[in-house]
Design a protein around this motif. Sequence first.
Motif, PDB file in Angstrom:
ATOM      1  N   SER A  53      -3.246  10.064  -8.821  1.00 28.60           N
ATOM      2  CA  SER A  53      -2.490   9.216  -7.895  1.00 28.60           C
ATOM      3  C   SER A  53      -1.067   9.744  -7.767  1.00 28.60           C
ATOM      4  CB  SER A  53      -2.454   7.766  -8.398  1.00 28.60           C
ATOM      5  OG  SER A  53      -3.726   7.171  -8.299  1.00 28.60           O
ATOM      6  N   PRO A  84       0.804  -1.229   0.000  1.00 29.81           N
ATOM      7  CA  PRO A  84       0.000   0.000   0.000  1.00 29.81           C
ATOM      8  C   PRO A  84       0.835   1.277   0.000  1.00 29.81           C
ATOM      9  CG  PRO A  84      -0.231  -1.179   2.089  1.00 29.81           C
ATOM     10  CD  PRO A  84       0.457  -2.104   1.138  1.00 29.81           C
ATOM     11  N   ASP A 109      -3.410   7.239   4.677  1.00 28.94           N
ATOM     12  CA  ASP A 109      -4.749   7.737   5.014  1.00 28.94           C
ATOM     13  C   ASP A 109      -5.642   7.881   3.787  1.00 28.94           C
ATOM     14  OD1 ASP A 109      -3.841  10.001   3.695  1.00 28.94           O
ATOM     15  OD2 ASP A 109      -3.879  11.306   5.448  1.00 28.94           O
ATOM     16  N   GLY A 110      -5.129   7.476   2.618  1.00 30.06           N
ATOM     17  CA  GLY A 110      -5.919   7.511   1.387  1.00 30.06           C
ATOM     18  C   GLY A 110      -5.808   8.788   0.585  1.00 30.06           C
ATOM     19  N   SER A 111      -5.111   9.791   1.094  1.00 30.66           N
ATOM     20  CA  SER A 111      -4.998  11.061   0.377  1.00 30.66           C
ATOM     21  C   SER A 111      -3.819  11.047  -0.588  1.00 30.66           C
ATOM     22  CB  SER A 111      -4.826  12.212   1.373  1.00 30.66           C
ATOM     23  OG  SER A 111      -3.577  12.111   2.045  1.00 30.66           O
ATOM     24  N   SER A 112      -3.951  11.790  -1.669  1.00 33.36           N
ATOM     25  CA  SER A 112      -2.849  11.992  -2.607  1.00 33.36           C
ATOM     26  C   SER A 112      -2.424  13.453  -2.543  1.00 33.36           C
ATOM     27  CB  SER A 112      -3.264  11.650  -4.039  1.00 33.36           C
ATOM     28  OG  SER A 112      -2.245  12.045  -4.957  1.00 33.36           O
ATOM     29  N   ALA A 140      -1.279   6.652  -3.008  1.00 30.59           N
ATOM     30  CA  ALA A 140      -1.801   7.550  -1.974  1.00 30.59           C
ATOM     31  C   ALA A 140      -1.047   7.303  -0.676  1.00 30.59           C
ATOM     32  CB  ALA A 140      -3.293   7.310  -1.751  1.00 30.59           C
ATOM     33  N   ARG A 141      -1.164   8.254   0.243  1.00 28.85           N
ATOM     34  CA  ARG A 141      -0.673   8.033   1.598  1.00 28.85           C
ATOM     35  C   ARG A 141      -1.525   6.942   2.260  1.00 28.85           C
ATOM     36  NH1 ARG A 141      -1.483  13.974   1.403  1.00 28.85           N
ATOM     37  NH2 ARG A 141       0.547  15.068   1.316  1.00 28.85           N
ATOM     38  N   ASN A 170      -0.202   2.014  -3.921  1.00 30.63           N
ATOM     39  CA  ASN A 170      -1.602   2.445  -3.886  1.00 30.63           C
ATOM     40  C   ASN A 170      -1.824   3.831  -4.465  1.00 30.63           C
ATOM     41  OD1 ASN A 170      -2.381   0.033  -2.818  1.00 30.63           O
ATOM     42  ND2 ASN A 170      -3.210   0.854  -0.912  1.00 30.63           N
TER      43      ASN A 170
END
Length: 367
Positions: free
Chosen positions: A131, A109, A118-121, A115-116, A113
């Motif tokens: 991405s 991940p 935490d899901g943020s790019s 992204a970080r 992934n």
Amino acid sequence: MQIKAAVAREAKQALSIETLELEQPDTHEILVKVLATGVCHTDLVVRDGMLPTPLPAVLGHEGAGIVEHVGAGVTKVKPGDRVVMTFNSCGTCPSCHHHDSVYCHEFFPLNFNGARLDGSSPISKDGEAISGNFFGQSSFANFALCNERNVVQVPDGIELELLGPLACGIQTGAGAIINALKVTPGSTVAVFGVGSVGLSAIMAAKVCSATTIIAVDQNAERLALAKELGATHTVNVNDCNSTEEIMNITGYGLNFALDTTGLPPVIRNAVEALAPKGTCGILGASGPDAEICLNETHFMSAGRRLMGIVEGESHPETFIPELIRLHQAGFFPFDKLVRFYEFEEINQAIADSESGVTIKPIVRMPH
């Protein structure tokens, strides 16, 4: 801030050079002014949709540059430091605690992934999600954000633009020989596939004082370069059976084999060429569902071993400077693998890598 970046928008299509927005560094992030970035096979695999990094994406993971700004919690580097950016890791899992960050439990991940955690790019364009954070950097751009854990400070006295590939492809090949297989003086080694990773392994085997170093490939020009860089023998698979030829050369087989192709039939040939108690390392896979088929009796009865290796099992903070020192002393001439391209030529650099025209392309970024 606005940056210039090469964006992969569609699988198997050319990258487009665009103006994007990049966030300022978070607490443990570092803004790097990217001077140059190597082109790696992994970038192309992701561009082609073979790994699930969401597109559009800014790829690139062999970046070298100058620290521009650091987050409030960063103590490792300061503005003005010369750095390369390598793979990312979490720093908190059991592998990271045991200095095995290449086997970080969050490796996939964090690096693939887009992204970080935490899901943020950190990258966008007029509100469009792009991405970023690929291998904790996305360095196909003139500025990149990396993390304190995946930045490595490098010394003066060597061209910084040359050093990015040490952070992935070259440390993978050299580290596989030095760190993972732990090749010993006087041993017999064969490297299957002599692209940039394989040729780095050839140079490392010479550094380790292996006395028989065999390069196996089907490209005569690459084999000639392997001989120049330290191979004592070459085997062209277009002309002979590689296992039989290796047995003819060694008399009993290999102490160490390294496969850089990820092709199951080649891996089988490498294992079949092992001497009793010999070890074969593999550095890649030809696809997510690829499987290796071995003769169980041959493999088991002589204590032969097969091991997967990620990023050369390197500790980048110490291993990359070690490779630089070896280069400066004349023992690791990885510059012979390199050709430079300007940023606008990035698609040509990729094409030349895919066709084999260039062993290791490095793209210079505009400033």
